[in-house]
Motif scaffolding. Structure first.
Motif, PDB file in Angstrom:
ATOM      1  N   TYR A  52       0.841  -1.202   0.000  1.00  0.00           N
ATOM      2  CA  TYR A  52       0.000   0.000   0.000  1.00  0.00           C
ATOM      3  C   TYR A  52       0.876   1.252   0.000  1.00  0.00           C
ATOM      4  CZ  TYR A  52      -2.430   3.947   2.004  1.00  0.00           C
ATOM      5  OH  TYR A  52      -2.890   5.209   2.232  1.00  0.00           O
ATOM      6  N   LEU A  53       1.815   1.334   0.947  1.00  0.00           N
ATOM      7  CA  LEU A  53       2.653   2.519   1.067  1.00  0.00           C
ATOM      8  C   LEU A  53       3.519   2.723  -0.176  1.00  0.00           C
ATOM      9  CD1 LEU A  53       3.570   4.908   2.804  1.00  0.00           C
ATOM     10  CD2 LEU A  53       5.403   3.428   3.663  1.00  0.00           C
ATOM     11  N   TYR A  54       4.089   1.648  -0.693  1.00  0.00           N
ATOM     12  CA  TYR A  54       4.937   1.791  -1.873  1.00  0.00           C
ATOM     13  C   TYR A  54       4.103   2.261  -3.066  1.00  0.00           C
ATOM     14  CZ  TYR A  54       8.955   1.164  -4.854  1.00  0.00           C
ATOM     15  OH  TYR A  54      10.005   1.406  -5.715  1.00  0.00           O
ATOM     16  N   GLY A  55       2.878   1.782  -3.168  1.00  0.00           N
ATOM     17  CA  GLY A  55       1.966   2.245  -4.217  1.00  0.00           C
ATOM     18  C   GLY A  55       1.678   3.731  -4.091  1.00  0.00           C
ATOM     19  N   VAL A  56       1.449   4.196  -2.862  1.00  0.00           N
ATOM     20  CA  VAL A  56       1.231   5.628  -2.617  1.00  0.00           C
ATOM     21  C   VAL A  56       2.457   6.417  -3.063  1.00  0.00           C
ATOM     22  CG1 VAL A  56       0.992   7.378  -0.792  1.00  0.00           C
ATOM     23  CG2 VAL A  56      -0.448   5.327  -0.748  1.00  0.00           C
ATOM     24  N   ALA A  57       3.632   5.941  -2.694  1.00  0.00           N
ATOM     25  CA  ALA A  57       4.875   6.624  -3.063  1.00  0.00           C
ATOM     26  C   ALA A  57       5.022   6.702  -4.585  1.00  0.00           C
ATOM     27  CB  ALA A  57       6.078   5.904  -2.448  1.00  0.00           C
ATOM     28  N   MET A  58       4.776   5.602  -5.265  1.00  0.00           N
ATOM     29  CA  MET A  58       4.925   5.596  -6.723  1.00  0.00           C
ATOM     30  C   MET A  58       3.909   6.523  -7.386  1.00  0.00           C
ATOM     31  SD  MET A  58       7.544   3.827  -7.544  1.00  0.00           S
ATOM     32  CE  MET A  58       8.249   4.550  -6.076  1.00  0.00           C
ATOM     33  N   ARG A  59       2.679   6.529  -6.898  1.00  0.00           N
ATOM     34  CA  ARG A  59       1.677   7.442  -7.463  1.00  0.00           C
ATOM     35  C   ARG A  59       2.082   8.897  -7.245  1.00  0.00           C
ATOM     36  NH1 ARG A  59      -1.528   3.477  -5.568  1.00  0.00           N
ATOM     37  NH2 ARG A  59      -2.085   4.548  -3.626  1.00  0.00           N
ATOM     38  N   ASP A  60       2.566   9.208  -6.040  1.00  0.00           N
ATOM     39  CA  ASP A  60       2.983  10.578  -5.754  1.00  0.00           C
ATOM     40  C   ASP A  60       4.142  11.001  -6.649  1.00  0.00           C
ATOM     41  OD1 ASP A  60       1.057  10.760  -3.799  1.00  0.00           O
ATOM     42  OD2 ASP A  60       2.471  10.860  -2.116  1.00  0.00           O
ATOM     43  N   ILE A  61       5.126  10.161  -6.805  1.00  0.00           N
ATOM     44  CA  ILE A  61       6.301  10.509  -7.610  1.00  0.00           C
ATOM     45  C   ILE A  61       5.944  10.544  -9.092  1.00  0.00           C
ATOM     46  CG2 ILE A  61       8.604   9.739  -8.326  1.00  0.00           C
ATOM     47  CD1 ILE A  61       8.871   8.684  -5.371  1.00  0.00           C
ATOM     48  N   HIS A  62       5.181   9.563  -9.549  1.00  0.00           N
ATOM     49  CA  HIS A  62       4.825   9.501 -10.971  1.00  0.00           C
ATOM     50  C   HIS A  62       3.820  10.578 -11.379  1.00  0.00           C
ATOM     51  CE1 HIS A  62       6.968   6.091 -12.652  1.00  0.00           C
ATOM     52  NE2 HIS A  62       6.764   5.432 -11.528  1.00  0.00           N
ATOM     53  N   SER A  63       3.179  11.238 -10.418  1.00  0.00           N
ATOM     54  CA  SER A  63       2.191  12.258 -10.782  1.00  0.00           C
ATOM     55  C   SER A  63       2.835  13.404 -11.554  1.00  0.00           C
ATOM     56  CB  SER A  63       1.466  12.781  -9.543  1.00  0.00           C
ATOM     57  OG  SER A  63       2.342  13.536  -8.738  1.00  0.00           O
ATOM     58  N   ASP A  64       4.126  13.622 -11.353  1.00  0.00           N
ATOM     59  CA  ASP A  64       4.835  14.688 -12.062  1.00  0.00           C
ATOM     60  C   ASP A  64       5.628  14.183 -13.268  1.00  0.00           C
ATOM     61  OD1 ASP A  64       3.918  16.601 -10.307  1.00  0.00           O
ATOM     62  OD2 ASP A  64       5.620  16.366  -8.946  1.00  0.00           O
ATOM     63  N   VAL A  65       5.473  12.903 -13.598  1.00  0.00           N
ATOM     64  CA  VAL A  65       6.215  12.328 -14.714  1.00  0.00           C
ATOM     65  C   VAL A  65       5.268  12.162 -15.900  1.00  0.00           C
ATOM     66  CG1 VAL A  65       7.516  10.305 -15.496  1.00  0.00           C
ATOM     67  CG2 VAL A  65       7.797  11.128 -13.159  1.00  0.00           C
ATOM     68  N   ASN A  66       5.694  12.608 -17.049  1.00  0.00           N
ATOM     69  CA  ASN A  66       4.893  12.478 -18.270  1.00  0.00           C
ATOM     70  C   ASN A  66       4.963  11.041 -18.755  1.00  0.00           C
ATOM     71  OD1 ASN A  66       3.754  12.588 -20.812  1.00  0.00           O
ATOM     72  ND2 ASN A  66       5.418  13.743 -21.723  1.00  0.00           N
ATOM     73  N   ASN A  67       3.834  10.335 -18.726  1.00  0.00           N
ATOM     74  CA  ASN A  67       3.810   8.934 -19.123  1.00  0.00           C
ATOM     75  C   ASN A  67       3.278   8.710 -20.527  1.00  0.00           C
ATOM     76  OD1 ASN A  67       4.800   7.755 -16.689  1.00  0.00           O
ATOM     77  ND2 ASN A  67       2.871   8.313 -15.740  1.00  0.00           N
ATOM     78  N   GLN A  87      12.154  10.772 -18.704  1.00  0.00           N
ATOM     79  CA  GLN A  87      11.345  10.018 -17.743  1.00  0.00           C
ATOM     80  C   GLN A  87      12.188   9.586 -16.542  1.00  0.00           C
ATOM     81  OE1 GLN A  87       8.152  10.583 -18.646  1.00  0.00           O
ATOM     82  NE2 GLN A  87       7.571   8.458 -18.581  1.00  0.00           N
ATOM     83  N   VAL A  88      13.352   9.043 -16.824  1.00  0.00           N
ATOM     84  CA  VAL A  88      14.223   8.565 -15.749  1.00  0.00           C
ATOM     85  C   VAL A  88      14.690   9.750 -14.902  1.00  0.00           C
ATOM     86  CG1 VAL A  88      16.490   7.538 -15.256  1.00  0.00           C
ATOM     87  CG2 VAL A  88      14.909   6.419 -16.857  1.00  0.00           C
ATOM     88  N   GLU A  89      15.101  10.831 -15.544  1.00  0.00           N
ATOM     89  CA  GLU A  89      15.533  12.013 -14.795  1.00  0.00           C
ATOM     90  C   GLU A  89      14.402  12.570 -13.930  1.00  0.00           C
ATOM     91  OE1 GLU A  89      17.127  14.601 -17.818  1.00  0.00           O
ATOM     92  OE2 GLU A  89      19.095  13.635 -17.732  1.00  0.00           O
ATOM     93  N   ALA A  90      13.187  12.612 -14.468  1.00  0.00           N
ATOM     94  CA  ALA A  90      12.043  13.130 -13.712  1.00  0.00           C
ATOM     95  C   ALA A  90      11.728  12.234 -12.520  1.00  0.00           C
ATOM     96  CB  ALA A  90      10.822  13.260 -14.619  1.00  0.00           C
ATOM     97  N   PHE A  91      11.817  10.920 -12.724  1.00  0.00           N
ATOM     98  CA  PHE A  91      11.545  10.009 -11.610  1.00  0.00           C
ATOM     99  C   PHE A  91      12.592  10.187 -10.511  1.00  0.00           C
ATOM    100  CE2 PHE A  91      11.973   6.237  -9.096  1.00  0.00           C
ATOM    101  CZ  PHE A  91      10.669   5.983  -8.733  1.00  0.00           C
ATOM    102  N   ILE A  92      13.849  10.251 -10.896  1.00  0.00           N
ATOM    103  CA  ILE A  92      14.925  10.402  -9.906  1.00  0.00           C
ATOM    104  C   ILE A  92      14.768  11.718  -9.147  1.00  0.00           C
ATOM    105  CG2 ILE A  92      17.418  10.743  -9.641  1.00  0.00           C
ATOM    106  CD1 ILE A  92      17.680   8.674 -11.986  1.00  0.00           C
ATOM    107  N   LYS A  93      14.494  12.784  -9.858  1.00  0.00           N
ATOM    108  CA  LYS A  93      14.289  14.073  -9.196  1.00  0.00           C
ATOM    109  C   LYS A  93      13.076  13.995  -8.271  1.00  0.00           C
ATOM    110  CE  LYS A  93      13.507  19.017  -9.991  1.00  0.00           C
ATOM    111  NZ  LYS A  93      12.973  19.146  -8.677  1.00  0.00           N
ATOM    112  N   GLY A  94      11.993  13.421  -8.750  1.00  0.00           N
ATOM    113  CA  GLY A  94      10.796  13.296  -7.930  1.00  0.00           C
ATOM    114  C   GLY A  94      11.050  12.484  -6.675  1.00  0.00           C
TER     115      GLY A  94
END
Length: 174
Positions: free
Chosen positions: A62-77, A91-98
């Motif tokens: 659950y928590l890891y899913g929340v984290a991924m959604r929060d970080i990916h919300s700013d990544v263009n998919n 994409q990789v740079e945005a994820f790392i920064k996020g």
């Protein structure tokens, strides 16, 4: 799977529980994590924890899913129709920064170093994507993993990642 009892809690109570989960799962690998510190930090009864989550693995997912959604919300998919190496680099740079700018950095590092192999996460079905897309997804994940675990190697990893993407695009030499 997180229960509706949990999702019906106030935002404040959910946040308090998520913070307790984050502390435990950042400090401890899933294999050695315990419910006791979570319930103590969250100020909930042990029985309540089990009303919200099936077990520690469920709470972790659950928590890891929340984290991924929060970080990916700013990544263009939005993947374009043409293979564009720059898109994947971005994409990789945005994820790392996020990840670095988030409260989840420690959780992500712990996940990549200790927990990833313990959690069943739907892997990429190579039958649903082209070989080039499949290779790009695998390489993207590995680049992120190497950079998150050893940030001092970021420039080298990103250079190799860029060169490999260009090879996959037919724009370079080995």
């Amino acid at each position: 799977m997180v229960s509706t009892t949990f999702t019906n809690l106030s935002d404040e109570k959910q946040t308090k529980i998520r913070k307790a989960l984050l502390k435990e799962f950042t400090d401890q690998p899933l294999a050695t994590a315990q419910v006791a510190p979570i319930v103590k930090t969250a100020g909930i009864a042990r029985g309540a924890f089990y009303k919200y989550f099936d077990d520690l693995t469920d709470a972790y997912k659950y928590l890891y899913g929340v984290a991924m959604r929060d970080i990916h919300s700013d990544v263009n998919n939005e993947v374009g129709t043409e293979f564009d190496p720059q898109f994947y680099l971005d994409q990789v740079e945005a994820f790392i920064k996020g990840a670095r700018d988030s409260q989840y950095l420690g959780l992500i590092k712990m996940h990549l170093m200790k927990n990833e192999s313990l959690i069943s996460q739907g892997s990429i079905d190579p039958n649903t994507v082209s070989s080039r897309e499949w290779a790009t997804m695998i390489l993207s994940h590995e680049a992120i993993k190497q950079i998150m675990i050893e940030p001092q190697n970021e420039s080298v990893v990103m250079k190799k990642f860029s060169e490999t993407l260009n090879l996959l695009a037919g724009k370079g030499n080995a």
